[in-house]
Write a protein that holds these residues in place. Sequence first.
Motif, short mmCIF file in Angstrom:
data_model
loop_
_atom_site.label_atom_id
_atom_site.label_comp_id
_atom_site.label_asym_id
_atom_site.label_seq_id
_atom_site.Cartn_x
_atom_site.Cartn_y
_atom_site.Cartn_z
N GLU A 1 -13.61 46.41 -22.49
CA GLU A 1 -14.41 47.16 -23.47
C GLU A 1 -13.68 47.29 -24.80
N GLN A 2 -12.37 47.49 -24.71
CA GLN A 2 -11.58 47.65 -25.93
C GLN A 2 -11.60 46.37 -26.77
N GLU B 1 -14.84 45.86 -28.59
CA GLU B 1 -14.93 46.65 -29.84
C GLU B 1 -14.09 46.02 -30.94
N GLU C 1 -15.64 42.68 -32.18
CA GLU C 1 -16.87 42.94 -32.94
C GLU C 1 -16.55 43.59 -34.28
#
Length: 735
Positions: free
Chosen positions: A68-69, A72, A75
């Motif tokens: 997930e990190q 982020e 992106e």
Amino acid sequence: MSAETRREKAQHIRHLLDTEGENVRANAGHFNESRYDAIDEFDEYEELRTEVRAIKEDAIERLPELVEQVRESVEANGGTVYLAEDATDANRYIEEVADDAETLVKSKSMTTEEIDVNDALEKSGVDVYETDLGEFVLQVADETPSHIVGPSIHKSREGIAELFNDQFDPDEPLESAEELTEFARDYLGERIRDADVGMTGANFVVADSGTITLVTNEGNARKSAVTPDTHVAVAGVEKLIPTLSDLQPFVELIARSATGQPITQYVTMLSPPVETPTVDFESPDTPISESDGDREFHLVLLDNGRTAMRDDDQLRETLYCIRCGACANSCANFQHVGGHAFGGETYSGGIATGWEAGVHGQQSAEEFNDLCTGCSRCVNNCPVKIDIPWINEVVRDRINHDESTEFDFLVEGLTPDEEPGGMNMQKRLFGNYATLAEWGSATAPLSNWVARSRPARALMERFLGVDRRRVLPKFESETLRKWFDSRGGSRVSPADADREAVLYPDAYTNHVQVERGKAAVRVLEALGVTVEIPAVAASGRAPLSQGMLSTAERHAHDVYADLAEHIDADRDIVVIEPSDLAMFAGEYEKFLPERSAERLDSSSYEIMEYVYGLLENGADSNELRAGDGERVAYHSHCQQRTLGLEAHTVAVLEDRGYDVLTSEVECCGMAGSFGYKREYYELSMDVGSELEAQFRTDEARNRTVVASGTSCLEQLDSLLERPSRHPVQLLDARV
Ligand code: SF4
């Protein structure tokens, strides 16, 4: 495995030994030697190994969070992250990204090999060019990689020159390495310039910044990442590390471990999409500042079984692998036969079993898993301290549980082990060596005569895969324990002794190599030690080597139960066979409660290590036979080296006046039952030929041959005309 399958396997190995063996040996051997040199000069090696291991353990533990990190981070940088479930999913996404592309250039990446992205893209009409020189050679030759770092190490310069001259028909025939490299650079440079998409792998992906790290010796990976305006990086999820500061120890270790370089020629760190505008090669006069700066970046993170590996306590460690190839380069079998035998669909070398079982399934690992002999040499060479042999044993055990044969009824319940009836009979035979040895001694000399008769050898070869060219061990009717009892036990009473020791009666010493056991008793007594040889279970090394984990575990518990009272009484446990000592010091940690494993380990000594310790503590070395300058050629045992114990033997022999030449060859090639197996006999002899060559040099020719391990002694006996002995026999004043 049927006799026919064994024959085909042996044929395949023989073919590779003939066609690729020389090049693989030269190249893997060169990597290995360079690695030793690089690590010798690198003081922080062990400290950094501990550090990277801790980082990897943490990263895999926190993997979902890191995914997930990085999503982020990438992106936020303007790129896209796609978490692909499997190869099909990854290829579908990549095909969509490359939808309008005509050509794609690729840097070396085992992960893209794993998903067969080239085939998928070519089917959808995209021309794919490998830009790593080794991969390019294989693409032109239509061959698969034979090594995870040096994919074409099985090819010679001459072979590559012939291939390029045939395929490309250059104006002047290409010959030298420089000419070949220059040709490939120009050819690939044009493809990179014209490519619509550049694809790379990633050695490491930094979660908190979205940084992709590429560690290479050629510049084409960097060029492929930044020249086309679309960059796709494909990486297994295990490549994630938490922060940029975690990167440094990996970069310090990866090149040293892979090729022996302090650092590779290029270490590229990109946090794509990069901001530099793309160069328009069609109009070289246009200033770069006026070029289109619109770039795309896609990070494809591949699962493909990795989540299941993470959840699997035994395979999880595989995910710590940084793909340096050190386990392949340091492996004797790999050095001789290469990754086309010692490898599965994608991965090769020691750790390949874990990868193949995890990403392609057990069947792919089954093809080559037996080539790991469990010698454990790779363990000290792995920068992430992965217990590679253990992973191999675990997968072997799982494969055993999947097997079933029409002859199961013959062995079900016949031997006292915990394994399923479906296991192949060859493994069952070798895994139950201790039982076999008991029968062999109980019925000797008849057992020896029958086992060595021609009809028996033919049957054993056909049904059990025991190669008839091997001389079988000769069982002694008077075992070491019988001999010891018949002489009335120890000649040194506990009241007169400086120390008390239990001599561990391993199956080989007790039933076959009895003379070395007798020598050990006399040597210990000469140094003031009272000796006991109680009945103790076999260590479990034999079943472990066949992947019979439950049986090995039972042995571990039995051994501890048999020895616990002696450890309580402060007796030292002295072990002659190094592979058994290595069990006590290593695998027993996995089988026994922590305290029991620790107690046994800290009470156990290799026989020559123990003699060394006695002499250092004041025992009188004059009680031992003097060498008087006798010239000795000594070969230590793989696991003895892993435990760091070979130096004691040399020190003791030199102290007694022997002139010792130590073999530089790390492996004798026998490796327990491995060299007896029909399908591996020739590989075993090929590996052994290096030791034979060294012991036939002018310097070694007339020396007494000594070796510490049973397998090494058996192999040396088959390679040389001179008989070989255990070093303790040289110290025995009775000899
Ligand atoms: S298991 Fe260890 S030695 Fe083998 S490739 Fe992976 S990191 Fe390198």
